[in-house]
Design an enzyme around this catalytic site. Structure first.
Site, PDB file in Angstrom:
ATOM      1  N   TYR A 150     -38.014  -1.423 -19.802  1.00 40.48           N
ATOM      2  CA  TYR A 150     -37.234  -2.118 -18.784  1.00 40.48           C
ATOM      3  C   TYR A 150     -38.183  -2.715 -17.753  1.00 40.48           C
ATOM      4  O   TYR A 150     -38.605  -2.056 -16.810  1.00 40.48           O
ATOM      5  CB  TYR A 150     -36.239  -1.173 -18.123  1.00 40.48           C
ATOM      6  CG  TYR A 150     -35.271  -0.504 -19.082  1.00 40.48           C
ATOM      7  CD1 TYR A 150     -34.953  -1.093 -20.309  1.00 40.48           C
ATOM      8  CD2 TYR A 150     -34.682   0.708 -18.771  1.00 40.48           C
ATOM      9  CE1 TYR A 150     -34.073  -0.474 -21.188  1.00 40.48           C
ATOM     10  CE2 TYR A 150     -33.794   1.331 -19.649  1.00 40.48           C
ATOM     11  CZ  TYR A 150     -33.504   0.720 -20.864  1.00 40.48           C
ATOM     12  OH  TYR A 150     -32.628   1.333 -21.734  1.00 40.48           O
ATOM     13  N   SER A 156     -23.823   1.215 -22.291  1.00 31.59           N
ATOM     14  CA  SER A 156     -22.921   0.056 -22.156  1.00 31.59           C
ATOM     15  C   SER A 156     -21.449   0.438 -22.325  1.00 31.59           C
ATOM     16  O   SER A 156     -20.707  -0.248 -23.028  1.00 31.59           O
ATOM     17  CB  SER A 156     -23.307  -1.041 -23.154  1.00 31.59           C
ATOM     18  OG  SER A 156     -24.586  -1.546 -22.899  1.00 31.59           O
ATOM     19  N   GLY A 204     -24.170   2.229 -15.300  1.00 29.91           N
ATOM     20  CA  GLY A 204     -25.151   1.497 -14.511  1.00 29.91           C
ATOM     21  C   GLY A 204     -24.569   1.162 -13.143  1.00 29.91           C
ATOM     22  O   GLY A 204     -23.384   0.850 -13.014  1.00 29.91           O
TER      23      GLY A 204
END
Length: 329
Positions: free
Chosen positions: A58, A195, A278
């Site tokens: 990332y 996700s 997130g």
């Protein structure tokens, strides 16, 4: 907060985990304020979240560095999971790669070291031996995997007890239900879901595909004509937004936001250990925490499954969110 033991390890992790990829900013997420990221980690700890997931991939370790800074003075409260890439599992590279993550994270141990993607050029037995050595050195407490299909998971779990498999799973991405999730349940490996809100789609924030930022509109749900897409498929954008309207109706009937409804559905699926959420600031995190108080009826769960079955059928058997030629096997 609920806590779950990962496999046969001594790791007790919160059922809601903080996914730290957004902290990296960059091409995918755009500008991210470092102070907001640090405050989000502190807010998560204060709320009872102890599980944090990051990766050196990332933005070249930026997510790891931000998380490490945020945990200074509170490292003992956290279960930190990071990753190494498939090609980095070679015995001659793994120590250097792990050492770099330890430096990025400002720590002397990693709680859960996950192989980010299978390294098909490295025998699973060699990878496991190298990871066992890191355990013996005290650099990692446990190791596990991400994005492992049935063949790869079956192979590596023949050499070691694998406590988890991190996979994409949401109402709009249910491909793993066919084979991978049942195998994980059979082997006692908890599913760590990434996700779960399909990068914002299941929050209802976008009225159409053209509103989704380029960095997020690159999965196989979207057309291959999108600027950053790396697949070669037409996507199913119209279908997705038709389905989202139906999910919105269910959420309204249940008196919930789309996000809470979607997270609650994932949390209640058999085999799910922890759901990665997130958040780019404390307020985003706080909006999702009420999911801990939500229990959906079997009727509502089944209705949501029926609504999203057309998207599941469109995606077929490929669990890879980004590539037509699946990296899963």
């Amino acid at each position: 907060m609920d806590y779950v033991q990962l496999g046969s390890t001594d790791l007790s992790v919160s059922s809601i985990a903080l996914g730290c990829w957004p902290f990296a900013g960059g091409e995918v997420w755009g500008f991210q304020d470092r102070g907001d990221s640090i405050n989000t980690v502190h807010a998560a700890l204060d709320a009872g979240i102890n599980f944090f997931d990051t990766a050196p991939a990332y933005e070249a370790g930026e997510s790891e560095r931000v998380l490490g800074e945020a945990l200074l003075g509170r490292r003992h409260e956290a279960v930190v999971a990071t990753k190494l890439g498939g090609s980095q599992t070679r015995p001659d590279r793994i120590r250097a790669v792990c050492r770099e993550s330890l430096c990025n994270l400002w720590t002397d141990y990693i709680d859960l070291y996950q192989i980010h993607w299978p390294g098909h050029d490295v025998p699973a037995a060699d990878t496991v031996a190298a990871l066992q050595e890191l355990k013996s050195l005290g650099w990692i407490r446990h190791f596990s995997v991400c994005n492992y299909g049935v063949q790869d998971f079956g192979e590596i779990s023949g050499f070691a007890s694998i406590p988890s498999n991190q996979l994409p799973y949401s109402l709009l991405w249910r491909v793993v239900e066919a084979e991978i999730l049942p195998l994980c349940r059979q082997r006692g490996a908890g599913l760590i879901c990434y996700s779960p809100l399909m990068q914002g789609l299941l929050t209802g924030r976008y009225a159409g595909a053209d509103e989704v930022p380029d960095g997020l509109s690159r999965t196989r749900l979207y057309s291959c004509s999108r600027p950053l897409a790396q697949h070669r498929e037409p996507g199913c954008e119209d279908l997705v937004f038709t389905v989202l309207d139906q999910i919105r109706d269910v959420a309204s009937n249940e008196g919930l936001s789309m996000a809470l409804l979607s997270l609650a559905w994932v949390r209640q699926q058999a085999g799910v250990a922890s759901v990665l959420v997130g958040a780019r600031n404390p307020s985003e995190l706080t909006r999702n925490l009420p999911v801990l108080e939500v229990t959906l009826s079997r009727q509502t769960q089944d209705r949501l499954a029926r609504i999203t079955d057309p998207v599941r059928s469109h995606l077929g058997s490929n669990p890879d969110m980004w590539f037509s030629e699946s990296r899963f096997r």
